[in-house]
Design a protein around this motif. Structure first.
Motif, short mmCIF file in Angstrom:
data_model
loop_
_atom_site.label_atom_id
_atom_site.label_comp_id
_atom_site.label_asym_id
_atom_site.label_seq_id
_atom_site.Cartn_x
_atom_site.Cartn_y
_atom_site.Cartn_z
N ALA A 174 -78.57 -50.71 9.73
CA ALA A 174 -79.90 -51.06 10.22
C ALA A 174 -80.01 -50.96 11.72
O ALA A 174 -81.09 -51.06 12.27
N GLN A 175 -78.89 -50.80 12.40
CA GLN A 175 -78.89 -50.88 13.85
C GLN A 175 -79.24 -49.53 14.46
O GLN A 175 -78.40 -48.75 14.85
N ASP A 194 -75.09 -58.27 14.19
CA ASP A 194 -75.59 -56.97 13.75
C ASP A 194 -74.79 -55.80 14.31
O ASP A 194 -75.10 -54.64 14.03
N ARG A 213 -75.36 -58.52 7.01
CA ARG A 213 -76.26 -57.69 6.21
C ARG A 213 -76.92 -56.58 7.03
O ARG A 213 -77.29 -55.54 6.48
N GLY A 214 -77.06 -56.77 8.34
CA GLY A 214 -77.64 -55.72 9.18
C GLY A 214 -76.63 -55.11 10.13
O GLY A 214 -77.01 -54.47 11.10
N ASN A 271 -76.65 -51.78 3.55
CA ASN A 271 -76.70 -51.27 4.92
C ASN A 271 -75.55 -51.76 5.79
O ASN A 271 -75.41 -51.32 6.93
N THR A 272 -74.74 -52.66 5.31
CA THR A 272 -73.56 -53.08 6.05
C THR A 272 -72.61 -51.88 6.10
O THR A 272 -72.23 -51.34 5.06
#
Length: 446
Positions: free
Chosen positions: A25-26, A147, A177-178, A242-243
């Motif tokens: 997600a990053q 994150d 999680r992100g 998404n990890t």
């Protein structure tokens, strides 16, 4: 000798722009630039393919697999599969798809740098060095959201402050999680908080191929002292699809070392760090040159992802964990569980950022950048980053003032450049010796 830094995902914005949504997600966002449609001829395609094939054969962590990938795109070219592709971004995307089809490596990517949106300071994620928030939840439950894992000299002091605020927790929730990844040394430092201070424990190794050979070298990461200890405290790691990469390493390390319970979804499945390589015509490739290796399993999570101990949809991972810890009813989001984080990003710059900016401005009128601002062994991609910075600063005057603005979630320090008629924003990142790594911006101040 300084330890070579390994990136267990593409953390800098230049590379984050290249990540597919499934890779983590990053990502940084910026306004798009118009894509060119007819900018690639047969000679350019041939040159890109030749260079990419050479780099895969020379550097990819598994020589046989690198050869397989190079052979696949060479055969595709010979069959005419690429003859009608005249759009550079489309060609890069096709090469990525074809290579992943035979090499199954989610870190491997080919991308066009000429058509990518420029990284924007204003779009950089909040937080400090990847740490978003730390919270003391009811029932003495500590919560930490990370994150990304920035370089240790930015990450360690931020983590130390966050963990100090969680001291005395009876349980610890690590929300990945992100998390799109980062520096394995920073991952190991976080794991160190859960290990006994009296014993030095090997946490992970990066096995890397020496370019042009089949020789391998191993860089191992061990536990180290931390200001406070959470050894013996029940820990839970929250994961999602998404990890990725370094975020997965944290979950994998905690699981294999029997330090915590993984709750959530199977992770993305990328365990091979690497480097950016220019392959000509504004195209770059991220080629995995190494692999993670657990001292417990002798393997890693590549292609499989980390399998949760308790599999639930990512959106329910926090509430599920809180219920296991006796919190009923359990909040689904951290904002509902704890409206105010106890973690605040630092308000002063890391040493050297402002001085480096002044040196960059002082040398901006020179025909070439001053490569002594980097380490002598800086990569081709690193030198390209300094050259791009030099070009962006050339039209600008020396600012009247340079003021620290904030750290951000990628490990950059952001500054405001003050001019008589405007202000601009830049973000700069240095290595542990104060040498230049990258600069984003300048952008108009918002």
């Amino acid at each position: 000798m300084s330890r070579r830094r390994h990136a267990l995902i593409m953390l800098l914005p230049f590379l984050a722009l290249s990540m597919s949504p499934s890779a983590g997600a990053q990502t940084a966002t910026a306004s798009a630039t118009p894509a060119r449609t007819s900018n690639l001829d047969a000679a350019a395609r041939t040159a890109i393919l030749a260079r990419l094939s050479t780099e895969l054969r020379s550097k990819y962590i598994y020589p046989v697999v690198g050869e397989k990938g190079a052979a696949a795109i060479t055969a595709a070219a010979a069959s005419g599969a690429y003859d009608r592709i005249v759009n550079l971004p489309a060609f890069a995307t096709r090469l990525t798809e074809d290579l992943r089809g035979v090499m199954t490596d989610k870190h491997l990517i080919v991308f066009d740098t000429t058509n990518r949106p420029a990284s924007s300071v204003a779009s950089m994620p909040a937080g400090e060095a990847g740490i978003v928030r730390a919270d003391r939840l009811p029932g003495r439950i500590g919560y930490l959201q990370i994150d990304g894992f920035a370089n240790t000299w930015a990450f360690k002091p931020a983590l130390d402050r966050a963990m100090a605020g969680l001291k005395g927790s009876r349980a610890l929730i690590l929300d990945m999680r992100g998390n799109g990844g980062g520096d394995p040394a920073s991952v190991s430092y976080l794991v160190s908080y859960l290990l006994s201070a009296g014993k030095r424990t090997k946490i992970n190794s990066i096995v890397e191929r020496k370019a042009g050979t089949t020789e391998l070298r191993r860089d191992s990461f061990f536990s180290e002292p931390t200001p406070v200890s959470f050894a013996g405290v029940p820990a839970y790691v929250l994961t999602s699809g998404n990890t990725f990469s370094g975020g997965e390493e944290l979950a994998y390390d905690m699981q294999t070392l029997k330090l915590g319970t993984v709750v959530g979804e199977v992770t993305g499945g990328g365990a091979n760090p690497g480097e950016r390589v220019s392959i000509g015509h504004g195209v770059m490739a991220f080629i995995p040159t190494g692999r993670a290796e657990s001292p417990v399993t002798g393997s890693n999570w590549e292609g499989r992802g980390v399998q949760p101990d308790l599999k639930v949809p990512a959106a329910y991972a926090l509430a599920t964990t809180l219920r296991r810890l006796g919190q009923v009813p359990a909040a689904a989001t951290i904002e509902a569980a704890s409206p105010v984080s106890v973690f605040a990003p630092r308000t002063v710059a890391l040493k050297g950022g402002e001085a480096m900016l002044r040196r960059l401005f002082a040398g901006r009128t020179a025909p070439e950048p001053d490569y002594t601002l980097m380490k002598p062994d800086a990569s081709e991609a690193g030198r390209a980053a300094l050259a791009a910075t030099h070009r962006r600063l050339q039209p600008l005057a020396v600012p009247q003032a340079i003021r620290f603005r904030r750290p951000d979630g990628f490990g950059f320090d952001e500054f405001t450049l003050v001019y008589p008629d405007r202000t601009l924003l830049v973000g700069i990142i240095l290595d542990s010796d104060g040498k230049f790594i990258d600069l984003i911006g300048p952008d108009p101040s918002k």
